[in-house]
Design a protein around this motif. Sequence first.
Motif, PDB file in Angstrom:
ATOM      1  N   GLN A  80      36.015 -51.480  52.376  1.00  0.00           N
ATOM      2  CA  GLN A  80      35.753 -52.524  53.381  1.00  0.00           C
ATOM      3  C   GLN A  80      36.256 -52.166  54.769  1.00  0.00           C
ATOM      4  O   GLN A  80      35.625 -52.507  55.779  1.00  0.00           O
ATOM      5  N   SER A  81      37.391 -51.477  54.866  1.00  0.00           N
ATOM      6  CA  SER A  81      37.989 -51.193  56.177  1.00  0.00           C
ATOM      7  C   SER A  81      37.555 -49.852  56.752  1.00  0.00           C
ATOM      8  O   SER A  81      37.891 -49.533  57.894  1.00  0.00           O
ATOM      9  N   LEU A  82      36.781 -49.071  56.004  1.00  0.00           N
ATOM     10  CA  LEU A  82      36.442 -47.707  56.434  1.00  0.00           C
ATOM     11  C   LEU A  82      35.110 -47.685  57.186  1.00  0.00           C
ATOM     12  O   LEU A  82      34.160 -47.012  56.798  1.00  0.00           O
ATOM     13  N   THR A  83      35.067 -48.383  58.290  1.00  0.00           N
ATOM     14  CA  THR A  83      33.811 -48.559  59.022  1.00  0.00           C
ATOM     15  C   THR A  83      33.374 -47.297  59.771  1.00  0.00           C
ATOM     16  O   THR A  83      32.224 -47.211  60.203  1.00  0.00           O
ATOM     17  N   THR A  84      34.291 -46.324  59.955  1.00  0.00           N
ATOM     18  CA  THR A  84      33.930 -45.090  60.648  1.00  0.00           C
ATOM     19  C   THR A  84      33.549 -43.973  59.680  1.00  0.00           C
ATOM     20  O   THR A  84      33.245 -42.857  60.119  1.00  0.00           O
ATOM     21  N   LEU A  85      33.543 -44.263  58.379  1.00  0.00           N
ATOM     22  CA  LEU A  85      33.274 -43.240  57.368  1.00  0.00           C
ATOM     23  C   LEU A  85      31.853 -42.695  57.509  1.00  0.00           C
ATOM     24  O   LEU A  85      30.892 -43.445  57.641  1.00  0.00           O
ATOM     25  N   ARG A  86      31.752 -41.366  57.484  1.00  0.00           N
ATOM     26  CA  ARG A  86      30.442 -40.716  57.601  1.00  0.00           C
ATOM     27  C   ARG A  86      30.046 -39.972  56.322  1.00  0.00           C
ATOM     28  O   ARG A  86      28.868 -39.799  56.052  1.00  0.00           O
ATOM     29  N   GLN A  87      31.042 -39.527  55.547  1.00  0.00           N
ATOM     30  CA  GLN A  87      30.754 -38.806  54.311  1.00  0.00           C
ATOM     31  C   GLN A  87      31.633 -39.349  53.192  1.00  0.00           C
ATOM     32  O   GLN A  87      32.854 -39.453  53.361  1.00  0.00           O
ATOM     33  N   LEU A  88      31.014 -39.682  52.065  1.00  0.00           N
ATOM     34  CA  LEU A  88      31.736 -40.233  50.920  1.00  0.00           C
ATOM     35  C   LEU A  88      31.299 -39.501  49.656  1.00  0.00           C
ATOM     36  O   LEU A  88      30.109 -39.474  49.322  1.00  0.00           O
ATOM     37  N   ASN A 108      28.007 -46.458  59.225  1.00  0.00           N
ATOM     38  CA  ASN A 108      27.917 -45.136  59.851  1.00  0.00           C
ATOM     39  C   ASN A 108      27.812 -44.008  58.840  1.00  0.00           C
ATOM     40  O   ASN A 108      27.823 -42.837  59.211  1.00  0.00           O
ATOM     41  N   LEU A 109      27.694 -44.356  57.557  1.00  0.00           N
ATOM     42  CA  LEU A 109      27.669 -43.343  56.514  1.00  0.00           C
ATOM     43  C   LEU A 109      26.392 -42.497  56.600  1.00  0.00           C
ATOM     44  O   LEU A 109      25.298 -43.024  56.753  1.00  0.00           O
ATOM     45  N   GLU A 110      26.578 -41.181  56.495  1.00  0.00           N
ATOM     46  CA  GLU A 110      25.457 -40.248  56.556  1.00  0.00           C
ATOM     47  C   GLU A 110      25.237 -39.517  55.233  1.00  0.00           C
ATOM     48  O   GLU A 110      24.110 -39.116  54.934  1.00  0.00           O
ATOM     49  N   THR A 111      26.302 -39.328  54.460  1.00  0.00           N
ATOM     50  CA  THR A 111      26.220 -38.591  53.196  1.00  0.00           C
ATOM     51  C   THR A 111      26.893 -39.387  52.094  1.00  0.00           C
ATOM     52  O   THR A 111      28.034 -39.829  52.259  1.00  0.00           O
ATOM     53  N   LEU A 112      26.202 -39.565  50.970  1.00  0.00           N
ATOM     54  CA  LEU A 112      26.760 -40.294  49.831  1.00  0.00           C
ATOM     55  C   LEU A 112      26.434 -39.542  48.544  1.00  0.00           C
ATOM     56  O   LEU A 112      25.268 -39.387  48.171  1.00  0.00           O
TER      57      LEU A 112
END
Length: 323
Positions: A80-88, A108-112
């Motif tokens: 919930q708090s990781l709003t700047t995450l781009r890769q997970l 902002n996620l680009e890769t999952l």
Amino acid sequence: MMGPVLAACLLIILSTAWISQANGATCKKDGGVCTCNDQTKNVDCSSKGLTAIPSNIPVETTELRLNFNSLSKLSPTAFQSLTTLRQLYLSNNQLQALPAGVFDQLKNLETLWLSENQLRSLPSKIFDSLTKLTWLSLGYNELQRLPKGVFDKLTSLKELRLNNNQLRRVPEGAFDKLQNIKDLRLEENPWDCSCNDILYLSNWIREKKGTVSNIEAAECDGGTKAVLEITEEEAAEDCVYPNTTTAIPTTIITTLASSNDDDIPELPVPQENFQKFLGYQEPDHLPTQPQCLMSISGYLGLMMSLVLTSAAILYVIHFLKKA
């Protein structure tokens, strides 16, 4: 007057230390289990034997690796708090389901990566907030079906992996909104080429042939024929699959409506289904051994901080009385 000033400074320092202890630690440098890079904002928690996501992951994290662990469940508020995450990275775990809304804040996620888990189904709107996603890996799971429109919001997606699952069909229009798709893995699924539901996928593959990589590798169940080669004559059956919204045949409805209550057999309800009906849910996770150790050290730090803080306060009071 230096005594009270020194005591006040000590009190502030101890309070800060107490707050730090109470918040816990994620990174190894602070006593946690993960490796954190302040420059790249990357947090690596992979291959730690985790059964739960560590608490207090830095909110500025842009890349989070949780792969090669023992995660079987996720809390709906895990990210919930990781709003700047781009890769997970969540691949190579034991996830059997995804809670609705778990990715909603990751705009902002680009890769999952969700490959090599035990996922059997997906919530219908699970990816709706991931409009910047370019890479989605769902391969090597146990997916039996896809919700209608599950990929509709992923207009930026370039690579999608659905290989090595248990998919027999995809909903009509499943890939129509993937305007930028360049690579789609569909192989190693038991595609049912006897039912007319397969015609959408067959026609889509034929249309995108040469512009989307790897789609031609999709084969009918048994490997007898490529999906793109299926004709309307071959896929003539109107099949009904479990867990779909296909209408119940009218003959069954009529039979049930005309039956007396005494004629309806009592069916046993499995305990797990009964619990789901009542709204019962298992706890999201149990703490891991490292987390337990972190909690114990936090409590010890808290107790020590309280003792030292009390001593500092008594010292100030004693000094003021003498003054």
